[in-house]
Design a protein around this motif. Structure first.
Motif, short mmCIF file in Angstrom:
data_model
loop_
_atom_site.label_atom_id
_atom_site.label_comp_id
_atom_site.label_asym_id
_atom_site.label_seq_id
_atom_site.Cartn_x
_atom_site.Cartn_y
_atom_site.Cartn_z
N PHE A 51 0.83 -1.20 0.00
CA PHE A 51 0.00 0.00 0.00
C PHE A 51 0.87 1.26 0.00
O PHE A 51 0.66 2.17 -0.81
CB PHE A 51 -0.94 0.02 1.22
CG PHE A 51 -1.56 1.38 1.41
CD1 PHE A 51 -2.51 1.85 0.51
CD2 PHE A 51 -1.14 2.21 2.44
CE1 PHE A 51 -3.04 3.13 0.64
CE2 PHE A 51 -1.67 3.49 2.58
CZ PHE A 51 -2.63 3.94 1.68
N PHE A 52 1.86 1.29 0.91
CA PHE A 52 2.71 2.48 0.96
C PHE A 52 3.50 2.65 -0.34
O PHE A 52 3.79 3.76 -0.78
CB PHE A 52 3.63 2.45 2.18
CG PHE A 52 2.91 2.79 3.46
CD1 PHE A 52 2.50 4.09 3.69
CD2 PHE A 52 2.60 1.82 4.39
CE1 PHE A 52 1.81 4.43 4.85
CE2 PHE A 52 1.91 2.14 5.55
CZ PHE A 52 1.50 3.44 5.78
N LEU B 69 10.67 8.02 -2.42
CA LEU B 69 11.39 8.66 -1.32
C LEU B 69 12.31 7.66 -0.61
O LEU B 69 13.40 8.02 -0.17
CB LEU B 69 10.39 9.24 -0.31
CG LEU B 69 9.38 10.23 -0.90
CD1 LEU B 69 8.33 10.62 0.12
CD2 LEU B 69 10.11 11.47 -1.39
N TRP B 70 11.84 6.41 -0.46
CA TRP B 70 12.64 5.35 0.19
C TRP B 70 12.71 4.16 -0.76
O TRP B 70 12.02 3.14 -0.59
CB TRP B 70 11.98 4.93 1.51
CG TRP B 70 11.96 6.02 2.53
CD1 TRP B 70 13.01 6.43 3.32
CD2 TRP B 70 10.86 6.86 2.88
NE1 TRP B 70 12.61 7.47 4.12
CE2 TRP B 70 11.30 7.75 3.89
CE3 TRP B 70 9.54 6.97 2.46
CZ2 TRP B 70 10.47 8.72 4.45
CZ3 TRP B 70 8.71 7.92 3.01
CH2 TRP B 70 9.17 8.78 4.00
N ALA C 67 10.70 -0.88 -2.58
CA ALA C 67 11.29 -1.10 -3.90
C ALA C 67 10.27 -1.60 -4.91
O ALA C 67 9.32 -2.32 -4.56
CB ALA C 67 12.44 -2.10 -3.78
N THR C 68 10.44 -1.17 -6.16
CA THR C 68 9.62 -1.67 -7.25
C THR C 68 10.54 -2.21 -8.34
O THR C 68 11.64 -1.72 -8.55
CB THR C 68 8.75 -0.56 -7.86
OG1 THR C 68 9.58 0.55 -8.18
CG2 THR C 68 7.66 -0.11 -6.91
N ALA D 288 5.71 13.05 -5.27
CA ALA D 288 5.57 11.98 -4.28
C ALA D 288 5.71 12.54 -2.87
O ALA D 288 5.02 12.12 -1.94
CB ALA D 288 6.60 10.89 -4.53
N LEU D 289 6.58 13.53 -2.72
CA LEU D 289 6.76 14.19 -1.42
C LEU D 289 5.46 14.88 -1.02
O LEU D 289 5.04 14.82 0.14
CB LEU D 289 7.91 15.20 -1.52
CG LEU D 289 8.13 16.07 -0.29
CD1 LEU D 289 8.57 15.23 0.89
CD2 LEU D 289 9.15 17.16 -0.57
N ALA D 290 4.83 15.53 -2.00
CA ALA D 290 3.58 16.24 -1.71
C ALA D 290 2.52 15.29 -1.19
O ALA D 290 1.77 15.63 -0.27
CB ALA D 290 3.08 16.92 -2.98
#
Lengths: 51, 507
Positions: free
Chosen positions: B179-180, B188-189, B194-195, B285-287
């Motif tokens: 989900f995350f 960001l991480w 990982a994808t 993504a940060l937003a």
């Protein structure tokens, strides 16, 4: 995945010079709406002075 | 028989589109009627006016705007390869019927049974009807809204089920990690989320965010609605300030139920029209990390006024100011990213892309009249005025509405297999809507600055003039919408391309 796909035929894709109807859409819409606003303001001012 | 998730998504998106368009026609007509009444063109009785306002607000906001973007979300996901699976398809179908039934119930209880407690039904107002409607009607209204609320929850469950599906190339099999990952944490991480082999597509992020946030936001309201149903028959009550906070705990994020799926549509379509990837896409993504938290922590900026002195509410309200300002960051980054994706690109202009572009412009403009309200000192002046009505019509009709219109013009040919009936009519509709609704909202904002109160069936005489001035503009706006209805209707009933080719060949 985040690359844009080139699938734009769905939204209309007229070729060459756009027709007059397409060109006039923006300026005439602006003119019509602005005239409507002015008409409304004139009526409102008239009602205001009449009361 | 094999399960075709894409085909099911296509059919369901069409259902949602047709139903929400019908609701737009009905609720738009109600909006027209109450606006004409306020301008004294055809005056309604006071309770009728408030009943129609209740139906108009819930119908237009939830039954049209939310329902339409909820439907498009299934197709956005399918377009990204995230097809419905059997459970998600069941949730999507359940959502449709819950929403249709809920909206029908709202219409019946307001238009026919006279419930007029406003579209935010501020507790305990529904139980103080001055003899205009009974407690059973309040129970039926609450039940109808509960059904619409449950539709939102089932939609969220279906969305979450779909975004963590097999098309998500997350390395982890842990559902929480997936989900995350789906809401962009991998940007960001990258090690933890990982994808492989492809990163998360940007349009997925706002859908995952709203999927979790609206469950958190809606469940307390569902509890309050159940309580209101019980109170209709049993002598119990709830603290009004608590009820007000529960309402806005839902009432603010529900704005994002409209906005975030709309942003997903932007993220999908703007790069296609600009023929290049989203500029600074990884930064947004940060937003969304900010958004997923801040969305559900700004509710009390709707409760800046009207609370008991000395209560904890004033402290909560003060905390809401910086939180609300923080929410401009996701909007600003998205606007920046989308704006610069268009800037100096070989942008393909048609009715759909024009609507999307004007939606972006309106997002910025309407955002300006919104963010100033986050300051308590300013809100104290404008809160109960038509300024607020101007702001949210500007946002809902022009930011969200234009995305819905743009998405309709873009997706309808894909969904039906038929060409759009008229590109020219679509362009006229888009421009008439943009100018008409901008002027209409500006007049409300102007009236609000002059002190005109909102939620008044009859404005004080001093504010009558601008209500009259708005009449011709509203007529132009309404006529513009007829072009939209005609385009959708004619495209749906038009001949399929192969039938048209055959007919032309035999002519």
């Amino acid at each position: 995945v985040n690359e844009p796909e080139q699938q734009l035929e769905g939204g209309g894709s007229e070729k060459g010079l756009p027709s007059l109807w397409l060109v006039l859409a923006m300026p005439v819409s602006l003119a019509v709406t602005a005239l409507a606003l002015m008409l409304g303001l004139l009526v409102a001012i008239g009602l205001d002075e009449g009361s | 028989m094999t399960f075709d998730g894409r085909e099911i998504a296509r059919k369901l998106t069409l259902w949602y589109l047709v139903a929400s368009t019908a609701i737009l026609a009905a609720s738009g007509l109600l909006g027209w009627v109450i606006r004409m009444s306020q301008a004294d063109v055809a005056r309604l009785g006071d309770n009728t006016w408030y009943a129609l306002m209740t139906a108009h607000g819930l119908g237009a906001f939830v039954g049209w705007a939310a329902f339409a973007v909820m439907g498009f979300s299934w197709w956005v996901l399918a377009s990204l390869g995230f097809e419905l699976r059997p459970f998600g398809a069941a949730m999507a179908r359940l959502t449709f019927w819950l929403m249709v039934t809920g909206v029908a119930g709202v219409v019946v209880t307001t238009v026919f049974l006279g419930f007029a407690g406003s579209w935010v039904f501020l507790y305990p107002l529904p139980f103080y009807s001055a003899g205009q409607w009974g407690d059973v009607t309040t129970a039926l209204f609450s039940f109808s809204v509960l059904l619409a609320g449950l539709a939102i929850v089932t939609w969220c469950v279906g969305i979450l089920h779909t975004v963590v599906g097999p098309a998500l190339h997350a390395v982890s099999r842990n559902p929480v990690n997936r989900f995350f990952t789906s809401i962009g944490f991998g940007y960001l991480w990258p090690k933890r989320f990982a994808t492989n082999p492809t990163p998360v597509p940007y349009p997925l992020i706002p859908l995952g965010v709203i999927g979790i946030d609206m469950i958190i936001a809606t469940l307390p309201l569902a509890g309050l609605l159940v309580f209101m149903i019980v109170q209709s028959f049993v002598d119990v009550s709830v603290d009004p300030l608590l009820a007000k906070n529960i309402l806005w705990w839902f009432g603010h994020p529900v704005v994002y139920l409209l906005l975030f799926p709309a942003v997903a549509i932007y993220y999908l379509l703007i790069p296609q029209y600009a023929k290049r990837p989203l500029v600074a896409g990884n930064v947004i993504a940060l937003a969304w990390v900010i958004a997923v938290i801040a969305n559900v922590l700004v509710w009390a900026h709707h409760v800046y006024l009207d609370f008991p002195e000395g209560s904890v509410q004033s402290a909560v309200n003060v905390a809401m100011q910086p939180m609300t300002f923080a929410l401009t960051i996701p909007s600003a980054l998205s606007l920046y990213s989308l704006g610069f994706t268009i800037y100096r690109s070989e942008f393909h202009w048609n009715a759909a892309s024009t609507a999307l572009f004007l939606g972006l412009v309106s997002w910025l403009l309407a955002g300006l009249s919104g963010v100033v309200n986050a300051t308590i000192a300013f809100d104290a002046v404008v809160h109960n005025s038509l300024w607020i009505v101007g702001h949210f019509h500007h946002m809902a009709l022009l930011n969200i509405g234009l995305v819905i219109f743009g998405a309709t013009y873009h997706f309808l040919p894909e969904l039906t297999g038929r060409p759009l009936w008229s590109e020219a009519a679509a362009r006229w509709h888009v421009w008439l809507t943009f100018f008409g609704a901008t002027f209409m909202s500006a007049l409300w904002i102007w009236q609000g600055l002059e002190g005109a109160p909102r939620r008044f069936s009859r404005l004080p005489d001093a504010y009558d003039d601008l209500a009259v001035a708005a009449v011709p503009v509203v007529i132009v706006l309404a006529l513009g919408q007829l072009l939209y209805f005609a385009n959708v209707f004619m495209t749906l009933r038009g001949p399929r391309p192969e039938a048209r080719t055959t007919a032309e060949a035999t002519a």
